[in-house]
Design an enzyme around this catalytic site. Sequence first.
Site, PDB file in Angstrom:
ATOM      1  N   SER A  95       0.824  -1.195   0.000  1.00 21.58           N
ATOM      2  CA  SER A  95       0.000   0.000   0.000  1.00 21.58           C
ATOM      3  C   SER A  95       0.873   1.267   0.000  1.00 21.58           C
ATOM      4  O   SER A  95       1.672   1.464  -0.906  1.00 21.58           O
ATOM      5  CB  SER A  95      -0.970  -0.047   1.190  1.00 21.58           C
ATOM      6  OG  SER A  95      -2.019   0.868   1.029  1.00 21.58           O
ATOM      7  N   ASP A 224      -9.713  -5.342  -4.588  1.00 22.01           N
ATOM      8  CA  ASP A 224      -9.155  -4.375  -3.643  1.00 22.01           C
ATOM      9  C   ASP A 224     -10.079  -3.160  -3.584  1.00 22.01           C
ATOM     10  O   ASP A 224     -10.222  -2.428  -4.563  1.00 22.01           O
ATOM     11  CB  ASP A 224      -7.752  -3.968  -4.106  1.00 22.01           C
ATOM     12  CG  ASP A 224      -6.997  -3.145  -3.072  1.00 22.01           C
ATOM     13  OD1 ASP A 224      -7.634  -2.344  -2.361  1.00 22.01           O
ATOM     14  OD2 ASP A 224      -5.771  -3.306  -2.994  1.00 22.01           O
ATOM     15  N   HIS A 253      -7.448  -5.886  -0.339  1.00 22.75           N
ATOM     16  CA  HIS A 253      -6.286  -5.053  -0.054  1.00 22.75           C
ATOM     17  C   HIS A 253      -5.403  -5.695   1.007  1.00 22.75           C
ATOM     18  O   HIS A 253      -4.179  -5.564   0.969  1.00 22.75           O
ATOM     19  CB  HIS A 253      -6.746  -3.673   0.416  1.00 22.75           C
ATOM     20  CG  HIS A 253      -5.648  -2.663   0.486  1.00 22.75           C
ATOM     21  ND1 HIS A 253      -4.975  -2.227  -0.624  1.00 22.75           N
ATOM     22  CD2 HIS A 253      -5.103  -1.992   1.550  1.00 22.75           C
ATOM     23  CE1 HIS A 253      -4.070  -1.326  -0.272  1.00 22.75           C
ATOM     24  NE2 HIS A 253      -4.120  -1.174   1.041  1.00 22.75           N
TER      25      HIS A 253
END
Length: 273
Positions: A95, A224, A253
Amino acid sequence: MNKLTVTDGTEIYFKDLGTGQPIFFHHGWPLSSDDWDAQMMFFLEKGYRVIAHDRRGHGRSTQTFKGNDMDTYAADVAELTAFLGLTNAIHIGHSTGGGEAIRYAAKYGKDRVEKVVLISAITPYMIADENNPEGVPLAVFDNMRHNTKHNRQEFYQELTVPFYGYNRENATVKKGIQDNWWRQGMMGGIKAQYDCIKVFSETDFTEDLKSMEKPVLVLHGDDDQIVPYATTAEKAAGLLKNGKLIIYPGLSHGMPTIDAELINNDILKFIRE
């Protein structure tokens, strides 16, 4: 506790376990190095040296008022990797940490980095604007800022649901995983976490990706709900000179945690190639 005091006086907490080729992990917002438990244990047992830090303002590092920007994050990593003497290293970012990993590798890692792995990463650019019309609207990030500033305790619990895909039919919800996410988030400083929303939504990593000569593996789930893969992973892979893209059907995610075995083995294969 392992802490390095960097140039501006900020203390950066880190874990450093094992011997062998180093693997350096960069965590996502608003988490800490604890989010890499599944990867740290897996690669440690495979004979690697594993290192993970708490980004400034997060986890056990200084709750910074200033320096909460991507260039400073990368500079902190550069100081830490030099202090630890890391060369021939694999850098893995999830991320926001994906942005940090590629910025560090592009700016500082020429003689220290062997490969990079981007997992559910924010690269090359998240926010919707005239240059990225299919990106995520500013209103989404404004809402995150509002809730982080005014309702962080509740917001961080609620965010775990789309983060791990726990709102999908037949999802196996694990409260311990949600609680651990909340725990990590609440350890960090609210100002640094607030500032980091702008960092992960508006930082442009296009030139970092284009300049990378080393192999880069891009991993992303097509379900995601936090960082849409078509806006990020597919574009990032297209900018890389030596990139490999894997899109996982139905994964969220939070796939490094809830699908750790799959993700870890694909990373191991890439490292050994």
